[in-house]
Design an enzyme around this catalytic site. Structure first.
Site, mmCIF file in Angstrom:
data_model
loop_
_atom_site.group_PDB
_atom_site.id
_atom_site.type_symbol
_atom_site.label_atom_id
_atom_site.label_comp_id
_atom_site.label_asym_id
_atom_site.label_seq_id
_atom_site.Cartn_x
_atom_site.Cartn_y
_atom_site.Cartn_z
ATOM 1 N N HIS A 112 0.826 -1.216 0.000
ATOM 2 C CA HIS A 112 0.000 0.000 0.000
ATOM 3 C C HIS A 112 0.861 1.268 0.000
ATOM 4 O O HIS A 112 2.071 1.233 0.271
ATOM 5 C CB HIS A 112 -0.911 0.009 1.228
ATOM 6 C CG HIS A 112 -0.147 -0.052 2.523
ATOM 7 N ND1 HIS A 112 0.468 1.044 3.078
ATOM 8 C CD2 HIS A 112 0.126 -1.095 3.349
ATOM 9 C CE1 HIS A 112 1.074 0.705 4.189
ATOM 10 N NE2 HIS A 112 0.882 -0.601 4.386
ATOM 11 N N GLU A 119 -1.980 -7.453 7.199
ATOM 12 C CA GLU A 119 -0.621 -7.434 7.736
ATOM 13 C C GLU A 119 -0.511 -8.366 8.946
ATOM 14 O O GLU A 119 -1.512 -8.748 9.557
ATOM 15 C CB GLU A 119 -0.259 -5.998 8.144
ATOM 16 C CG GLU A 119 1.152 -5.795 8.675
ATOM 17 C CD GLU A 119 2.253 -6.193 7.696
ATOM 18 O OE1 GLU A 119 2.347 -7.399 7.394
ATOM 19 O OE2 GLU A 119 3.022 -5.307 7.268
#
Length: 209
Positions: A8, A81
């Site tokens: 990201h 994550e």
């Protein structure tokens, strides 16, 4: 089939060098700018499928990268994550300097890392990634030419290190800046790395924790 595995764009916690984990931290203005520049460079790529972590920094990056392409963005929790439990929000630099810090080994000696309460191991994240690719990506080989995936720094390293046969001891060897793509190839059911950590903007940012 090519797989564009992106990290990201930048967040305020990236900039402040704080552990995000599964905390839902949005992109900052610069992170959106990185994604826009990257999207402009990818205009020629015809994505046939798109997947993202459900965390907003990943989904916003993915939507910017997709632009006006008329394909759905599918979110999958297995792309999130690594979870750091109660340590999310803590600073990188403090952890790296203090051998008594619960996250010291995460950065300095990954092979010896014991997660704090509520956190995941590297193997947990690897298992998630393997399950996702097996269930969602491998079946697309005969259907798609290009697939977009947007996830996270440590998670993406779990994928890349497994493919490159990099040991846990060397987990951090791959630089992985914000909005960097690692381009993978899927052929006859086998995934290989074509290119690591490719950026489509200027100087790479936040490549290492």
């Amino acid at each position: 089939m090519k797989i564009y595995l992106f990290r990201h764009g930048e967040t305020d916690w990236n900039k402040a060098r704080r552990l995000q984990g599964q905390s839902d931290i949005p992109l900052n203005a610069f992170g959106r700018e990185l994604a826009v520049k990257t999207a402009e460079a990818l205009q020629h790529v015809s994505f046939d499928a798109a997947f993202s972590s459900p965390l907003c920094r990943a989904t916003e990056t993915a939507r910017i990268l997709l632009g006006t392409r008329s394909i759905p963005l599918i979110t999958d929790c297995r792309l999130m994550e690594i979870n750091f439990g109660d340590c999310e929000g803590w600073g990188f630099d403090e952890a790296k300097k203090d051998p008594a810090h619960p996250l010291y080994c995460f950065f300095r000696q990954p092979q010896a890392y014991i997660p704090p309460a509520g956190a995941e191991t590297f193997q947990d994240a690897h298992n998630r990634s393997k399950a996702f690719f097996t269930e969602k990506i491998l079946p697309l080989e005969e259907q798609c030419k290009n697939v977009l995936i947007v996830a996270h720094g440590a998670f993406n390293r779990c994928v890349l290190n497994a493919l490159a046969e990099i040991s846990l001891e060397d987990f951090w060897n791959i630089e992985l800046p914000n909005c960097a793509a690692s381009i993978l190839s899927l052929e006859n059911g086998n995934i290989s790395i074509l290119e690591k950590s490719k950026v489509y903007y200027g100087s790479p940012v936040n490549g290492s924790p």
